[in-house]
Design a protein around this motif. Structure first.
Motif, mmCIF file in Angstrom:
data_model
loop_
_atom_site.group_PDB
_atom_site.id
_atom_site.type_symbol
_atom_site.label_atom_id
_atom_site.label_comp_id
_atom_site.label_asym_id
_atom_site.label_seq_id
_atom_site.Cartn_x
_atom_site.Cartn_y
_atom_site.Cartn_z
ATOM 1 N N SER B 180 0.488 -1.291 0.316
ATOM 2 C CA SER B 180 -0.371 0.315 -0.092
ATOM 3 C C SER B 180 0.619 1.622 -0.444
ATOM 4 O O SER B 180 0.436 2.241 -0.814
ATOM 5 N N LEU B 455 -4.302 2.808 4.931
ATOM 6 C CA LEU B 455 -4.811 1.944 3.621
ATOM 7 C C LEU B 455 -4.027 0.357 3.862
ATOM 8 O O LEU B 455 -2.751 0.156 5.094
ATOM 9 N N GLU B 466 -6.782 -5.972 -3.668
ATOM 10 C CA GLU B 466 -7.842 -4.735 -3.553
ATOM 11 C C GLU B 466 -6.764 -3.370 -2.638
ATOM 12 O O GLU B 466 -7.263 -2.869 -2.830
ATOM 13 N N LYS B 469 -5.722 -1.559 -5.332
ATOM 14 C CA LYS B 469 -6.053 -0.975 -6.466
ATOM 15 C C LYS B 469 -6.360 0.414 -5.407
ATOM 16 O O LYS B 469 -6.315 1.374 -5.479
ATOM 17 N N THR B 470 -6.498 0.331 -4.254
ATOM 18 C CA THR B 470 -6.942 1.348 -3.696
ATOM 19 C C THR B 470 -6.156 2.207 -3.123
ATOM 20 O O THR B 470 -5.999 3.357 -2.712
ATOM 21 N N GLU B 473 -5.511 3.720 -6.422
ATOM 22 C CA GLU B 473 -6.396 5.235 -6.482
ATOM 23 C C GLU B 473 -6.085 6.460 -5.289
ATOM 24 O O GLU B 473 -6.017 7.517 -5.726
ATOM 25 N N LYS B 474 -6.036 6.449 -3.980
ATOM 26 C CA LYS B 474 -5.879 7.239 -2.712
ATOM 27 C C LYS B 474 -4.716 7.987 -3.237
ATOM 28 O O LYS B 474 -4.670 9.115 -2.965
#
Lengths: 88, 998
Positions: B180, B455, B466, B469-470, B473-474
């Protein structure tokens, strides 16, 4: 460490400032009669609110101006800062 | 000992570089890239310490910051470093470490008797036992407890290492370089944001280093390396390893500790050992990951019991087997990853899964590898004292309440996996009230309070797909807001195995008749029975349970213990975990050294040192200096073998007889200008100022609003609207702030400006009966006669061509002048004064002689104006105007201030005229009175009067006005002295003040 927006210099770290207490306190006028009680209240008594508090800070390592800071004493959130001569 | 737990060709350590190190006096070898922990395990060493309370043997439990046990004492380059986590300490050539909390050694520890006496060490034992008798606490109990408790021993020597502080500002601070952290940093960096990516460990990548997933067509590790090298090449990104963001403070201020040199044999020149970063971030991404949760069973603290994720890390990163007959005890799929790693490397593990027969991709893979899996099985108790040698295992019923068919199987390690606990410490510190996630049995952050976003697994997201992806995006979204630029990157595809649900089971019941200790908090020796006891004794709030039992305290901060403790409390209380709540997380997340906190602010660097322009002259002329606030002032000028007393007497005497010169540069000076200056001074000082003529000085006293004297000094009217104020050295800054307060806030209508001019002027006080003769020689063109320049007069002139200001003011009580020149000419002035003064037998005098002179004159200074006295107390009531109002006046008619026996300053002389009275002594009526002897007041300042050649002191005593002539006693219990004294006037010398006017 707080981040205080000095109305004269911009966003600065707390260690450039020194705290000056409740900004809503008004000094009694000179040469005017005042009761012992009222004078004592002015000299000694301060509120210690939990939440919004309008307080004085001096930008001591910066422009040396006294400023007003509206701050939450619980969360330290600063809502606004004002010059000495401005009212909320 | 031979390396028999190291695998060939596995791991990331550098096999080409062998490193020798020493642990508990024995020599071992490891490789570059090892931690002390991995190198010890490779050597088969599992006993590294003793536990805090029971002194039970301690091994390794984790592989990083999660380690509660393996805390060692380091010796690095002849400096002691206590409480180092062996799992975090990187190996270097010649490293020396030893175990802590054991005596005489880790193998044979006398304190371990506590383990067998543990019936006497229940929760709250200290609180219960050492209460009585009270007098025993300091003398008997405390020293013994202190000796037996605690971890490493700090050095008593000065730490010679260098520590630094650094301030940094960024758009995004990202804490942790796992999937992350990397993804969000990469996305934000592409948008041009200023990014700081901080990684606690030496290697970047977090779980990607040990996982089997692929990203794009790369392994997780390769992908991490590629991202990191790209980030490092970007000028808008700071990438830091060995850097722990440990605290989230107000207004997005985070503090990070960078271990710059701890991994090196010694600190290089011009680099610090550690660096503390104060980072103000516009946005913060918390990607601190998660820590595996232990499972609770009998003797689960035995060396060899450790987290399954740690076992996997030792294997994959360091190529080290934590055991050769492992049991994997798990309630979820993660344990299988470790089992498969063992199997792939030729070691046969047994998996005990608390779940009923379960299926998932990874279980299928394990089965295909012929791994021995026992479902509905648990470890009841670990066996072995200094190392696990077998385990009692048993079948567990579906309701998890009963165990049956207990059998003993041989093993040399037990790898436990009780699912994952998100590391929410930073989010919690930021003010985020966490919420409990039923799905993962743990707390995760909820509503952001500051600019923080959590995250990945720190947010309870455990799939890589997941998470990436997040995070992309973040990272994109948050940075775009700041930079207004978007350079979107494609989220790579991910191949990972799907997991089945974990089992909420966490604590194995005790078999009938057995009383195994089942530990919750491994660092503080808190077991299940301790919590049960605390609850039976009535503790309910989790905060109280924590303090009573020490659960989750100390350096561990509940990283591994927190949730199991909460589970237990909620089970007993029949509540659910969110009702119990968790204790507050406070910074620091992991311990940081005091040295790092202090930084460079040590010794003389703790505050600025200010020197007058004449400093080097003083130095050359044997001045002995004293700290006066931040200034260095000459205390006396040593001649031959003189001591302080002799030198100051000589200097003071010379002022009284001839002429002396004193450096008074340090006095605070404030320049005051504006048409309302006189009115302003009139409000600030207690005496009248409106009629002070140009070219005259006046002594003034200023009060606080409560009537207490704030400061004194002289102010001179330079011209119509221009004044020069002097303050005491110590109060200079406070007086300026005081004046600014009134001008800016209280009386903004006054047209006055104030500015400090302390540094602009160098000052020399010329004092003594011959000072006028000297002054005349310095300024031959000026009329400095008593008529031309009277007492409190002011003149400007040229001192050999240099602009000078002359004030006829006196602190010594003699005929005296203060000459000021611009600072750059200070030394020039001083040398001229000394040179020409020779004819008049001039001598420089320091602060000690200065004190002597003012004390015997009864002039007050800081020791009398001590923040407790009003003008009357200092015999300054004559300066208090009755006609006009001023700051603090209204307070002066307070009852206590106007009582007829109010304290007042007096002089004190010992009856024998020989014994000096220690400053701070009490003045009492009867030296033999019963204690506590009622005191009349205290001695504020003492000197040896050079005028009368006997000791003289000033004191502020009750009813001082009527005490003159009384015979009393000065008592100093501290110095064990009782001195019979006589009270005299405070104006001991020249009471009429004739000399200053002569």
């Amino acid at each position: 460490m707080l981040h205080i927006k000095c109305p004269h210099c911009g966003l600065r770290s707390q260690n450039e400032f020194s705290y000056g207490g409740d900004a809503s306190v008004k000094r009694p006028e000179l040469n005017k009669e005042i009761s012992d009680q009222d004078w004592d209240n002015y000299v000694y008594l301060r509120k210690s609110p939990r939440g919004k508090h309008l307080e004085l800070w001096q930008h001591i390592s910066g422009c040396r101006q006294w400023i007003k800071v509206e701050r939450d004493t619980l969360t330290h959130e600063i809502f606004k800062t004002l010059k000495a001569n401005e009212e909320v | 000992m031979s390396e028999n737990f190291r695998l060939d060709n596995v791991g990331l350590v550098n096999r080409n570089k062998k490193i020798s190190f020493k642990f508990n006096g024995k020599n071992y070898f490891g490789y570059e890239g090892d931690t002390l922990a991995s190198a010890l395990i490779a050597n088969g060493v599992h006993l590294v310490g003793r536990s805090f309370k029971y002194h039970r043997p301690r091994g390794f439990f984790g592989a990083g910051v999660d380690e509660p046990y393996a805390i060692v004492q380091m010796n690095r380059n002849n400096e002691v470093d206590p409480n180092v986590r062996a799992t975090e300490q990187e190996l270097f050539e010649g490293l020396e470490a030893k175990s802590v909390n054991c005596w005489p050694n880790v193998d044979f520890d006398i304190g371990a008797i506590n383990n067998f006496l543990n019936i006497f060490f229940p929760a709250g034992f200290y609180y219960k036992t050492f209460m009585w008798p009270k007098s025993f606490w300091y003398k008997v109990y405390e020293p013994i407890i202190r000796k037996a408790a605690g971890f490493g021993a700090a050095s008593i020597k000065h730490d010679k290492e260098r520590y630094e502080h650094k301030y940094e500002y960024c758009d995004l601070l990202i804490t942790g370089s796992g999937p992350s952290g990397l993804a969000s940093a990469y996305a934000a960096a592409q948008n041009g944001a200023k990014v700081i990516l901080a990684e606690d460990k030496s290697r970047f990548g977090g779980t990607l280093l040990t996982s089997d997933e692929t990203i794009g067509n790369q392994s997780g590790k390769e992908w991490a390396e590629k991202i990191i090298s790209e980030l490092k090449s970007m000028s808008n990104v700071i990438v830091k390893n060995r850097s722990q963001v440990f605290g989230y403070y107000d207004h997005n201020m985070l503090v990070m500790s960078e271990r710059v040199s701890d991994h090196l044999p010694k600190t290089e020149k011009y680099t610090p050992k550690q660096r503390l970063w104060y980072i103000r971030a516009k946005e913060v991404i918390i990607s601190s990951g998660s820590i595996e949760r232990p499972l609770v069973f009998g003797n689960n603290d035995t060396p060899g019991v450790m987290l399954s994720s740690a076992a996997k890390e030792y294997l994959k990163v360091y190529g080290v087997l934590v055991g050769k007959k492992p049991i994997i005890f798990t309630n979820n799929d993660s344990g299988y990853e470790t089992a498969i790693e063992f199997k792939k490397n030729g070691v046969d593990p047994i998996v005990l899964d608390t779940r009923k027969d379960t299926n998932s991709e990874i279980i299928k893979e394990a089965k295909e590898l012929n791994i021995n899996i026992k479902f509905s099985y648990v470890v009841v108790a670990a066996k072995g004292y200094k190392k696990v040698n077998s385990a009692d295992i048993a079948k567990i019923s579906d309701d998890k309440k009963n165990i049956s068919s207990i059998e003993n199987i041989k093993c040399d390690c037990i790898c436990v996996s009780g699912f994952w606990t998100p590391t929410i410490h930073l989010a919690s510190q930021s003010g985020n009230k966490s919420k409990f996630s039923e799905e993962i049995d743990a707390f995760i952050p909820s509503q952001s309070k500051q600019k923080e976003t959590t995250l990945g697994s720190a947010n309870g997201v455990f799939t890589l797909e997941e998470t990436l992806k997040t995070s992309f995006e973040k990272g994109n979204e948050l940075s775009k807001k700041i930079t207004n630029k978007e350079n979107k990157v494609l989220v790579p595809s991910v191949v990972e195995k799907k997991s089945s649900n974990h089992d909420k089971f966490w604590c194995v019941p005790l078999p009938e008749g057995k009383n195994y200790k089942r530990f919750l908090d491994f660092q503080n020796d808190v077991s299940v029975s301790d919590i049960q006891l605390a609850l039976r004794e009535g503790y309910r709030s989790i905060e109280h349970v924590k303090r009573y039992t020490t659960l989750g305290m100390a350096t561990d901060q509940g990283r591994t213990s927190n949730l199991n403790g909460l589970q237990l409390v909620s089970d007993i209380e029949n509540k659910v975990v969110p009702q119990v709540g968790h204790t507050t997380f406070r910074p620091p997340y992991s311990p940081i050294s005091i040295g790092a906190i202090v930084g460079r602010e040590i010794g003389k660097h703790s505050k600025p040192t200010r020197k007058s322009p004449m400093h080097y002259w003083h130095e050359k002329n044997n001045a002995v200096f004293v700290d006066a606030g931040v200034w260095l002032r000459p205390r006396y000028y040593k001649q031959g073998n003189e001591n302080l007393f002799e030198a100051s007497k000589r200097e003071a005497k010379n002022v009284r007889q001839n002429v002396g010169v004193c450096d008074v540069t340090t006095l605070g000076k404030i320049d005051i200008k504006g048409p309302d200056s006189a009115e302003f001074l009139n409000r600030v000082y207690t005496n009248a100022w409106l009629k002070l003529p140009v070219g005259k000085a006046r002594y003034g006293v200023m009060l606080r609003e409560d009537g207490i004297v704030m400061d004194d000094g002289t102010t001179t009217r330079i011209s119509e609207n221009h004044y020069h104020m002097t303050t005491t050295t110590a109060q200079a800054a406070n007086v300026l702030t005081h004046l600014e307060y009134y001008l800016q806030l209280v009386w903004p209508e006054l047209n006055v400006n104030v500015v400090s001019s302390t540094e602009q002027w160098a000052g020399a006080a010329i004092a003594g009966p011959k000072s006028r003769n000297l002054l005349q020689r310095l300024f031959p063109d000026l009329d400095v006669s008593n008529e031309g320049l009277p007492f409190m007069g002011y003149m400007e002139g040229k001192l050999f061509g240099v602009n000078a200001k002359i004030y006829r003011i006196s602190f010594s009580g003699e005929l005296a002048y203060e000459v000021n020149v611009e600072s750059d000419y200070g030394n020039f002035m001083w040398e001229k004064i000394i040179e020409i003064g020779k004819e008049f037998n001039i001598q420089p005098y320091g602060t000690e002689a200065l004190s002597t002179l003012r004390i015997e004159m009864g002039h007050v200074a800081g020791s009398e104006l001590d923040g407790r006295t009003i003008p009357y107390d200092n015999s300054l009531e004559g300066l208090v105007s009755k006609k006009k109002d001023f700051i603090g006046k209204r307070s002066l008619n307070k009852k206590a201030y106007i009582e007829s026996d109010r304290q007042k300053i007096v002089g004190v002389v010992p009856l024998d005229k020989k014994t000096s009275i220690p400053e701070g002594s009490y003045i009492v009526k009867d030296a033999k009175a019963k204690l506590p002897n009622p005191k009349l007041g205290h001695v504020s300042a003492s000197c040896w009067s050079v005028e009368y050649d006997n000791p003289f002191s000033l004191a502020i005593i009750k009813d001082g006005k009527n005490m003159i002539g009384q015979k009393l006693f000065a008592m100093s219990p501290l110095k064990n002295k009782v001195i019979p004294v006589e009270i005299v006037s405070s104006h001991y010398v020249d009471p009429k003040g004739e000399r200053v006017r002569s």
